[in-house]
Write an enzyme that holds these catalytic residues in place. Structure first.
Site, PDB file in Angstrom:
ATOM      1  N   GLY A  81       0.825  -1.214   0.000  1.00 11.66           N
ATOM      2  CA  GLY A  81       0.000   0.000   0.000  1.00 11.66           C
ATOM      3  C   GLY A  81       0.853   1.256   0.000  1.00 11.66           C
ATOM      4  O   GLY A  81       1.935   1.284   0.585  1.00 11.66           O
ATOM      5  N   ARG A 145       1.398  -5.765  -4.993  1.00 10.09           N
ATOM      6  CA  ARG A 145       1.448  -6.696  -3.862  1.00 10.09           C
ATOM      7  C   ARG A 145       1.906  -8.102  -4.269  1.00 10.09           C
ATOM      8  O   ARG A 145       1.696  -9.051  -3.538  1.00 10.09           O
ATOM      9  CB  ARG A 145       0.062  -6.788  -3.203  1.00 10.09           C
ATOM     10  CG  ARG A 145      -0.369  -5.531  -2.469  1.00 10.09           C
ATOM     11  CD  ARG A 145      -1.502  -5.801  -1.515  1.00 10.09           C
ATOM     12  NE  ARG A 145      -2.005  -4.583  -0.903  1.00 10.09           N
ATOM     13  CZ  ARG A 145      -1.483  -4.009   0.180  1.00 10.09           C
ATOM     14  NH1 ARG A 145      -0.450  -4.551   0.774  1.00 10.09           N
ATOM     15  NH2 ARG A 145      -1.998  -2.901   0.667  1.00 10.09           N
ATOM     16  N   ASP A 176       4.954  -7.741   5.380  1.00 11.41           N
ATOM     17  CA  ASP A 176       4.938  -8.835   4.406  1.00 11.41           C
ATOM     18  C   ASP A 176       6.014  -8.642   3.336  1.00 11.41           C
ATOM     19  O   ASP A 176       6.713  -9.582   2.963  1.00 11.41           O
ATOM     20  CB  ASP A 176       3.564  -8.929   3.725  1.00 11.41           C
ATOM     21  CG  ASP A 176       2.509  -9.489   4.675  1.00 11.41           C
ATOM     22  OD1 ASP A 176       2.851 -10.298   5.557  1.00 11.41           O
ATOM     23  OD2 ASP A 176       1.327  -9.113   4.535  1.00 11.41           O
ATOM     24  N   LYS A 202       8.100   0.699   5.571  1.00  8.45           N
ATOM     25  CA  LYS A 202       6.979   1.506   5.091  1.00  8.45           C
ATOM     26  C   LYS A 202       5.665   0.924   5.590  1.00  8.45           C
ATOM     27  O   LYS A 202       5.529  -0.294   5.610  1.00  8.45           O
ATOM     28  CB  LYS A 202       6.980   1.477   3.563  1.00  8.45           C
ATOM     29  CG  LYS A 202       5.777   2.071   2.909  1.00  8.45           C
ATOM     30  CD  LYS A 202       5.071   1.118   1.921  1.00  8.45           C
ATOM     31  CE  LYS A 202       4.373  -0.038   2.585  1.00  8.45           C
ATOM     32  NZ  LYS A 202       3.452  -0.767   1.701  1.00  8.45           N
ATOM     33  N   THR A 203       4.744   1.690   6.001  1.00 11.32           N
ATOM     34  CA  THR A 203       3.329   1.363   6.135  1.00 11.32           C
ATOM     35  C   THR A 203       2.645   2.408   6.989  1.00 11.32           C
ATOM     36  O   THR A 203       3.136   2.754   8.078  1.00 11.32           O
ATOM     37  CB  THR A 203       3.010  -0.045   6.703  1.00 11.32           C
ATOM     38  OG1 THR A 203       1.589  -0.175   6.788  1.00 11.32           O
ATOM     39  CG2 THR A 203       3.614  -0.347   8.064  1.00 11.32           C
ATOM     40  N   ASP A 205       0.151   1.881   8.512  1.00 10.43           N
ATOM     41  CA  ASP A 205      -0.456   1.167   9.641  1.00 10.43           C
ATOM     42  C   ASP A 205       0.344   1.311  10.935  1.00 10.43           C
ATOM     43  O   ASP A 205      -0.181   1.070  12.017  1.00 10.43           O
ATOM     44  CB  ASP A 205      -0.587  -0.331   9.321  1.00 10.43           C
ATOM     45  CG  ASP A 205      -1.503  -0.587   8.132  1.00 10.43           C
ATOM     46  OD1 ASP A 205      -2.057   0.383   7.594  1.00 10.43           O
ATOM     47  OD2 ASP A 205      -1.652  -1.761   7.746  1.00 10.43           O
TER      48      ASP A 205
END
Ligand code: FBP
Length: 553
Positions: A81, A145, A176, A202-203, A205
């Site tokens: 993402g 992805r 992941d 990175k994320t 979240d």
């Protein structure tokens, strides 16, 4: 393409760097020699990562290392993402490479890890990089992805690395994607492919963190963007006084985003998935808590409010967790028969009869939309696509029926009208805040330093983030150190352990100390839009989460 005034000005922003990365290349020296271990399942992780396991933590300081000036050819991949700041990681990597040696080359693999296996690439020149400095998005090369997992995919990656004479591949991704980076590093080492693999955390979240990775990039900007929007909605709610707003917030599993937004905006209710799991709350119990706030506020004449719902909540409610894991296993085991079905009712009937009686009853009790959302395709890493499950709507429907019961029993006499929202994609490509612009540029340049220093299988680590950028510490953390074994797609796999919200951690404790008051009173806080220019106390502040975590240490 015509540029907005902010875009033009942001091109000229010079991101701040840790002092060590401001040195000339030959003066940056890496050190570290203490072997490390995986966070859990050490033996199993070691057996898979024979060449990678146990590498030491690396930190950079001023020294002498002429090897840092080697000309390098490096490939870069954006994976998963979008997160604000990705372009600056690439800009920092590019500037590091050129600082080391003007003949170094940066190749961008397009569309995620699939770009490496398919050799879909572009050389990233200074002119291209300059068009993307300090901007949001991943559009410089795109993301994807795809998971590199089959022997053919690994072999193709190795062939591309050899053909392009890559000294390294940098994978900019979440847990992941970095798990995949570790597997690729192991494959290259086992097959004597002379190509290092370096990850970048990175994320949005915020769940790729530990002692050495204090924040994943993008969390800062995304939560600031959502907090601006939530603050605006709170003000609207308090002005119109007629709606309860239920806002689902991204963050696939962990509730860091919801918690940070709650600390910023002080809503009436914020659900924290990790707490729901810890207390083994049913969905009905979660909804009852929301109803308590609605009833208490109605008694004071306030038929309005704001509820934050973390995207991953459903997977943390014990009965749904069991249901989702059974669905994952049976969809993996019966993939062929399931794929042959071409109608939604047949799909629902198919899984219902394979679930055990109790789970089948729970599944049957859900609205059809939610039933379908629960059996949608998993992503390539085996994750349920929680961004497509409308938990906020499911909660509203349960809250509505509970309120009508309470009304019948004379325990509630308010008016309930709701609005639902989902904030996710709105925050993933915003112009990076100054914090993310600086942090990402530093992570990118640090990735170059790891490659030039001869390291592989590391995650770029920039620490001390609560301090001014010049005092940040640069180094690397072995990817295997963050791993454990988890069940994915019906089998056990090595994966980077997600950092969930810690209920005894300072951010949750700060929230827990205030939420009873917020549930009944109107204590809204309005953070406003991200500021890029102005005093540092407005423009350069990290998240509340980061500040509280660091203050608690
Ligand atoms: P990453 O872990 O790849 O950074 O994903 C972040 C995220 O935005 C999650 O919050 C969300 O659940 C998911 O991506 C949505 O995925 P998609 O972009 O495929 O719809």
């Amino acid at each position: 393409m015509s540029l907005s005034p902010l875009q033009k000005v942001r091109y000229g922003y010079q991101p701040k760097l840790p002092a060590v990365l401001q040195l000339n290349a030959a003066s940056i020296a890496g050190s570290g020699n203490q072997p490390t271990a995986a966070v859990a399942d050490q033996d199993s992780v070691q057996a898979i990562f024979v060449h990678q396991y146990g590498k030491p933590l690396i930190s950079f300081s001023q020294g002498s290392n002429p090897a840092m000036t080697r000309a390098l050819t490096v490939g870069v991949i954006l994976s998963g993402g979008q997160a604000p700041g990705g372009h600056n990681v690439i800009a920092g990597l590019f500037d590091g490479l050129k600082k080391g040696n003007k003949d170094s080359v940066l190749i961008g693999f397009r569309g995620g890890p699939g770009g490496l296996t398919d050799d879909n690439s572009v050389e990233l020149t200074a002119a291209i990089i300059d068009e993307y400095r300090n901007t949001g998005g991943f559009d410089i090369i795109g993301s994807g992805r795809t998971k590199i997992e089959t022997p053919e995919q690994f072999a193709k990656s190795a062939a591309v690395a050899k053909a392009r004479k890559l000294d390294a591949v940098v994978v900019i991704g979440g847990d992941d994607s970095n798990t995949n980076a570790a597997l690729l590093a192991e494959y290259f080492a086992a097959n004597t492919v002379p190509c290092a693999v370096i990850g970048v955390p990175k994320t949005i979240d915020g769940d790729l963190k530990n002692e050495y990775i204090e924040a994943s990039f993008g969390f800062d900007t995304a939560t600031k963007t959502y907090s601006e929007l939530i603050g605006n909605i709170e003000r609207d709610a308090a002005s119109a006084r007629k709606y309860w707003h239920f806002i689902k917030l991204m963050g696939r599993s962990a509730s860091h985003i919801a918690l940070e937004c709650a600390l910023q905006c002080q809503p009436n209710v914020c659900l924290i998935s990790e707490e729901v799991e810890e207390k083994k709350l049913t969905l009905a119990a979660v909804c009852n808590e929301i109803c308590d706030s609605i009833v208490a506020r109605a008694a004071k004449g306030m038929n309005f409010g704001v509820v934050l719902v973390p995207e991953g909540l459903i997977e943390f409610i014990p009965e749904f967790k069991t249901l989702i894991s059974s669905l994952n296993d049976l969809l993996a085991a019966k993939a062929e028969a399931y794929a042959a079905l071409n109608d939604n009712s047949a799909r629902i009937a198919f899984v219902s009869q394979l679930l055990d009686a109790e789970l089948s009853k729970l599944y049957g009790s859900l609205p059809q939309d939610i039933q379908l959302q629960l059996i949608m395709d998993r992503d390539p890493h085996g994750n349920v696509q929680v961004s497509r499950i409308e938990t906020e709507k499911l909660i509203v429907s349960i809250v509505e029926s509970r309120l009508s019961e309470l009304k019948k029993n004379g325990k509630y006499s308010g008016k309930f009208s709701s609005q639902t929202h989902f904030f996710g994609y709105e925050g993933r490509c915003a112009f990076p805040s100054n914090f993310d612009a600086d942090y990402c540029y530093s992570l990118g340049m640090n990735a170059w330093a790891l490659i030039a220093g001869g390291y592989s299988g590391y995650l770029s680590s920039v620490r001390n983030l609560e301090k001014p950028a010049s005092q940040w510490q640069a180094g690397g953390i072995p990817l295997t150190m963050m791993m454990n074994i988890e069940r994915r797609h019906g089998s056990d796999k090595p994966v980077i352990k997600k950092a969930l919200v810690e209920l005894d951690g300072a951010p949750f404790q700060a929230f827990a100390a205030k939420r009873a008051q917020w549930a009944v009173e109107t204590s809204y806080r309005f953070p406003g839009a991200i500021q890029y220019y102005g005093p540092a106390e407005i423009c350069d502040q990290p998240t509340e989460t980061l500040k509280l975590e660091k203050a608690g240490k």
